[in-house]
Design a protein around this motif. Sequence first.
Motif, PDB file in Angstrom:
ATOM      1  N   GLN A  52       0.683  -1.220   0.074  1.00  0.00           N
ATOM      2  CA  GLN A  52       0.002   0.174  -0.039  1.00  0.00           C
ATOM      3  C   GLN A  52       0.637   1.426   0.068  1.00  0.00           C
ATOM      4  O   GLN A  52       0.368   2.188  -0.596  1.00  0.00           O
ATOM      5  N   ALA A  53       2.064   1.225   0.732  1.00  0.00           N
ATOM      6  CA  ALA A  53       2.778   2.544   0.545  1.00  0.00           C
ATOM      7  C   ALA A  53       3.437   2.406  -0.690  1.00  0.00           C
ATOM      8  O   ALA A  53       3.637   3.755  -1.076  1.00  0.00           O
ATOM      9  N   LEU A  54       3.680   1.621  -1.482  1.00  0.00           N
ATOM     10  CA  LEU A  54       4.098   1.676  -2.621  1.00  0.00           C
ATOM     11  C   LEU A  54       3.229   2.186  -3.838  1.00  0.00           C
ATOM     12  O   LEU A  54       3.430   3.273  -4.579  1.00  0.00           O
ATOM     13  N   ARG A  55       1.908   1.793  -3.740  1.00  0.00           N
ATOM     14  CA  ARG A  55       0.819   2.601  -4.269  1.00  0.00           C
ATOM     15  C   ARG A  55       0.690   3.915  -3.890  1.00  0.00           C
ATOM     16  O   ARG A  55       0.432   4.828  -4.759  1.00  0.00           O
ATOM     17  N   LEU A  56       0.801   4.364  -2.555  1.00  0.00           N
ATOM     18  CA  LEU A  56       0.953   5.534  -2.098  1.00  0.00           C
ATOM     19  C   LEU A  56       2.088   6.607  -2.954  1.00  0.00           C
ATOM     20  O   LEU A  56       1.680   7.660  -3.611  1.00  0.00           O
ATOM     21  N   ARG A  57       3.278   5.792  -2.953  1.00  0.00           N
ATOM     22  CA  ARG A  57       4.199   6.594  -3.307  1.00  0.00           C
ATOM     23  C   ARG A  57       3.954   6.973  -5.101  1.00  0.00           C
ATOM     24  O   ARG A  57       4.360   7.991  -5.555  1.00  0.00           O
ATOM     25  N   GLU A  58       3.554   5.789  -5.767  1.00  0.00           N
ATOM     26  CA  GLU A  58       3.293   5.823  -7.213  1.00  0.00           C
ATOM     27  C   GLU A  58       2.091   6.953  -7.508  1.00  0.00           C
ATOM     28  O   GLU A  58       2.344   7.800  -8.521  1.00  0.00           O
ATOM     29  N   ALA A  59       1.276   7.117  -6.532  1.00  0.00           N
ATOM     30  CA  ALA A  59       0.185   8.235  -6.789  1.00  0.00           C
ATOM     31  C   ALA A  59       0.619   9.678  -6.348  1.00  0.00           C
ATOM     32  O   ALA A  59       0.352  10.539  -7.036  1.00  0.00           O
ATOM     33  N   VAL A  60       1.633   9.788  -5.469  1.00  0.00           N
ATOM     34  CA  VAL A  60       2.323  10.967  -4.962  1.00  0.00           C
ATOM     35  C   VAL A  60       3.282  11.296  -6.389  1.00  0.00           C
ATOM     36  O   VAL A  60       3.168  12.417  -6.744  1.00  0.00           O
ATOM     37  N   GLU A  61       3.848  10.508  -6.805  1.00  0.00           N
ATOM     38  CA  GLU A  61       4.680  10.770  -8.046  1.00  0.00           C
ATOM     39  C   GLU A  61       4.015  11.143  -9.335  1.00  0.00           C
ATOM     40  O   GLU A  61       4.485  12.166  -9.941  1.00  0.00           O
ATOM     41  N   ARG A  62       2.789  10.629  -9.491  1.00  0.00           N
ATOM     42  CA  ARG A  62       1.843  10.903 -10.663  1.00  0.00           C
ATOM     43  C   ARG A  62       1.289  12.379 -10.316  1.00  0.00           C
ATOM     44  O   ARG A  62       1.394  13.125 -11.195  1.00  0.00           O
ATOM     45  N   ALA A  75      -4.016  10.669  -4.662  1.00  0.00           N
ATOM     46  CA  ALA A  75      -2.923  10.519  -3.805  1.00  0.00           C
ATOM     47  C   ALA A  75      -3.351  10.540  -2.302  1.00  0.00           C
ATOM     48  O   ALA A  75      -2.918   9.666  -1.721  1.00  0.00           O
ATOM     49  N   ARG A  76      -4.452  11.201  -2.145  1.00  0.00           N
ATOM     50  CA  ARG A  76      -5.214  11.309  -0.635  1.00  0.00           C
ATOM     51  C   ARG A  76      -5.564   9.992  -0.322  1.00  0.00           C
ATOM     52  O   ARG A  76      -5.681   9.305   0.670  1.00  0.00           O
ATOM     53  N   SER A  77      -6.318   9.370  -1.436  1.00  0.00           N
ATOM     54  CA  SER A  77      -7.060   8.134  -1.213  1.00  0.00           C
ATOM     55  C   SER A  77      -6.025   6.989  -1.021  1.00  0.00           C
ATOM     56  O   SER A  77      -6.218   6.323  -0.306  1.00  0.00           O
ATOM     57  N   ALA A  78      -4.957   7.169  -1.571  1.00  0.00           N
ATOM     58  CA  ALA A  78      -3.815   6.068  -1.541  1.00  0.00           C
ATOM     59  C   ALA A  78      -3.296   6.198   0.101  1.00  0.00           C
ATOM     60  O   ALA A  78      -3.023   5.180   0.447  1.00  0.00           O
ATOM     61  N   TRP A  79      -3.231   7.397   0.343  1.00  0.00           N
ATOM     62  CA  TRP A  79      -2.772   7.461   1.760  1.00  0.00           C
ATOM     63  C   TRP A  79      -3.765   6.837   2.659  1.00  0.00           C
ATOM     64  O   TRP A  79      -3.295   6.236   3.682  1.00  0.00           O
ATOM     65  N   ILE A  80      -4.951   7.038   2.655  1.00  0.00           N
ATOM     66  CA  ILE A  80      -6.180   6.511   3.597  1.00  0.00           C
ATOM     67  C   ILE A  80      -6.060   5.187   3.396  1.00  0.00           C
ATOM     68  O   ILE A  80      -6.086   4.417   4.451  1.00  0.00           O
ATOM     69  N   ASN A  81      -5.930   4.507   2.120  1.00  0.00           N
ATOM     70  CA  ASN A  81      -5.781   2.869   2.069  1.00  0.00           C
ATOM     71  C   ASN A  81      -4.466   2.602   2.809  1.00  0.00           C
ATOM     72  O   ASN A  81      -4.472   1.338   3.253  1.00  0.00           O
ATOM     73  N   ALA A  82      -3.454   3.339   2.705  1.00  0.00           N
ATOM     74  CA  ALA A  82      -1.986   2.873   3.247  1.00  0.00           C
ATOM     75  C   ALA A  82      -2.070   2.727   4.653  1.00  0.00           C
ATOM     76  O   ALA A  82      -1.383   1.855   5.560  1.00  0.00           O
ATOM     77  N   ARG A  83      -3.166   3.657   5.221  1.00  0.00           N
ATOM     78  CA  ARG A  83      -2.948   3.678   6.716  1.00  0.00           C
ATOM     79  C   ARG A  83      -3.924   2.262   7.264  1.00  0.00           C
ATOM     80  O   ARG A  83      -3.719   2.066   8.517  1.00  0.00           O
ATOM     81  N   ARG A  84      -4.944   1.737   6.548  1.00  0.00           N
ATOM     82  CA  ARG A  84      -5.474   0.667   7.048  1.00  0.00           C
ATOM     83  C   ARG A  84      -4.500  -0.585   7.238  1.00  0.00           C
ATOM     84  O   ARG A  84      -4.810  -0.936   8.509  1.00  0.00           O
ATOM     85  N   ALA A  85      -3.871  -0.777   6.445  1.00  0.00           N
ATOM     86  CA  ALA A  85      -2.729  -2.000   6.869  1.00  0.00           C
ATOM     87  C   ALA A  85      -1.813  -1.638   7.681  1.00  0.00           C
ATOM     88  O   ALA A  85      -1.591  -2.250   8.736  1.00  0.00           O
ATOM     89  N   TYR A  86      -1.077  -0.233   7.936  1.00  0.00           N
ATOM     90  CA  TYR A  86      -0.307   0.128   8.850  1.00  0.00           C
ATOM     91  C   TYR A  86      -1.109   0.078  10.332  1.00  0.00           C
ATOM     92  O   TYR A  86      -0.325  -0.332  11.263  1.00  0.00           O
ATOM     93  N   GLY A  87      -2.206   0.629  10.358  1.00  0.00           N
ATOM     94  CA  GLY A  87      -2.673   0.791  11.580  1.00  0.00           C
ATOM     95  C   GLY A  87      -2.844  -0.624  12.303  1.00  0.00           C
ATOM     96  O   GLY A  87      -2.505  -0.542  13.652  1.00  0.00           O
ATOM     97  N   GLN A  88      -3.218  -1.709  11.754  1.00  0.00           N
ATOM     98  CA  GLN A  88      -3.190  -2.854  12.208  1.00  0.00           C
ATOM     99  C   GLN A  88      -1.797  -3.382  12.535  1.00  0.00           C
ATOM    100  O   GLN A  88      -1.807  -4.158  13.601  1.00  0.00           O
ATOM    101  N   SER A  89      -0.959  -3.039  12.048  1.00  0.00           N
ATOM    102  CA  SER A  89       0.524  -3.441  12.367  1.00  0.00           C
ATOM    103  C   SER A  89       0.866  -2.892  13.727  1.00  0.00           C
ATOM    104  O   SER A  89       2.018  -3.411  14.201  1.00  0.00           O
ATOM    105  N   GLU A  90       0.349  -1.999  14.232  1.00  0.00           N
ATOM    106  CA  GLU A  90       0.750  -1.299  15.477  1.00  0.00           C
ATOM    107  C   GLU A  90       0.650  -2.194  16.616  1.00  0.00           C
ATOM    108  O   GLU A  90       1.302  -2.182  17.780  1.00  0.00           O
ATOM    109  N   ALA A  91      -0.079  -3.551  16.395  1.00  0.00           N
ATOM    110  CA  ALA A  91       0.026  -4.591  17.433  1.00  0.00           C
ATOM    111  C   ALA A  91       1.156  -5.243  17.548  1.00  0.00           C
ATOM    112  O   ALA A  91       1.386  -5.896  18.512  1.00  0.00           O
ATOM    113  N   PHE A  92       2.203  -4.978  16.613  1.00  0.00           N
ATOM    114  CA  PHE A  92       3.562  -5.453  16.736  1.00  0.00           C
ATOM    115  C   PHE A  92       4.635  -4.706  17.322  1.00  0.00           C
ATOM    116  O   PHE A  92       5.680  -5.109  17.261  1.00  0.00           O
ATOM    117  N   ARG A  93       4.000  -3.734  18.046  1.00  0.00           N
ATOM    118  CA  ARG A  93       5.151  -2.950  18.610  1.00  0.00           C
ATOM    119  C   ARG A  93       5.077  -3.025  20.032  1.00  0.00           C
ATOM    120  O   ARG A  93       4.681  -3.791  20.657  1.00  0.00           O
TER     121      ARG A  93
END
Length: 374
Positions: A52-62, A75-93
């Motif tokens: 998802q971060a790669l898709r964000l970067r691609e959208a930002v570069e476009r 690009a904003r939509s890509a950021w929001i989508n990227a946050r879904r996966a990252y938010g769940q990974s906070e459980a590994f901290r």
Amino acid sequence: MTKQGWLALMATGTLLTAGCGADGPLEESRARPVVERYAALTYENYTDVVTQALRLREAVERFLEQPSEERLSTARSAWINARRAYGQSEAFRFYGGPIDDEDTGPEGQINAWPLDEAYIDGIIDGQEPLSQELITSMNERNGETNISSGYHAIEFLLWGKDENDTGPGNRPYTDFVDGITPSNAERRRQYLSLVTKQLMEDLESVRAAWAPGQDNYRKAFVAEAPKEAVLKMLTGLGSLSGAELAGERMTVAYDNKDQENEHSCFSDNTHADLYNNALGIQNVYLGRYGTADGVGLDELVAAVDPKLNEEMKQRLQASLDAIQAIPAPFDQAILGNDSSPGRQKVKAAIDALRAQTETLVDVATALGIQLNLE
């Protein structure tokens, strides 16, 4: 939370292992599959984070190639989508793993908050040549809110300051176009490109630490005694559920009624951040991520106390339901008096998370672990 804040959190939470015999709840044959599933689940989640971060970067570069309202929205939509996966990974901290190791962990460059908008504007308006090295060296320099990198720096650049009571920030795409506004557009474009690239590299480094078949953190983690690995798992869940999610991310904003204290204040994505944080806790307990499912902590607990296991699962779902019930945007839900509907929903979610945290302590005790949380 900033890295300094996380270290303070860790200083208030300690764990002591209680003895377990060969037939105890964390006996090798029972617990090893749970530890291995956790490692696999973590890699699955971080792989999604990187994708998802790669898709964000691609959208930002476009967007930066040819700024327009449509490309900024993408690009904003890509950021929001990227946050879904990252938010769940906070459980590994919160136990000194790859993402927030005290010496090498990049978490402070990835997700630190709250962010002083003027700090980023000051770097953009400065004269020093922009580079990834400069951006990371400026992160948290001389102050915890001096955030220059990560998701929230990108968020601010995409949305701008939120001055709208009913919606997010609305930075015009022309802030990135030369000659239209006196906004240092060229340096703003460069900054957004560099900070997005840095985010990708930081996330890739964390995923690599959990990759299978490598001489990395994952290899060492699954080789640990099961009780030590489970201790780390429960430390992460308990710390996120209690002091971080119920405390820093919700109670502080609830008490202060200040949008500057909400997690994603520029995009008004805080309600989704909170939900995905809680979902990450549930994922780990059940041993699942997305459609992939396996043995989780629930199976260990069910073997020693089926009633407690059912209570824990009910607590996890109750927290998700309570967070989902908070009306968006979060920065409006925290306003008013304590009897206002929004504040009542926020308070109910905080209470649900606190009850969940208390039950996690009971779970640890049932598994022969004494969990001392803030």
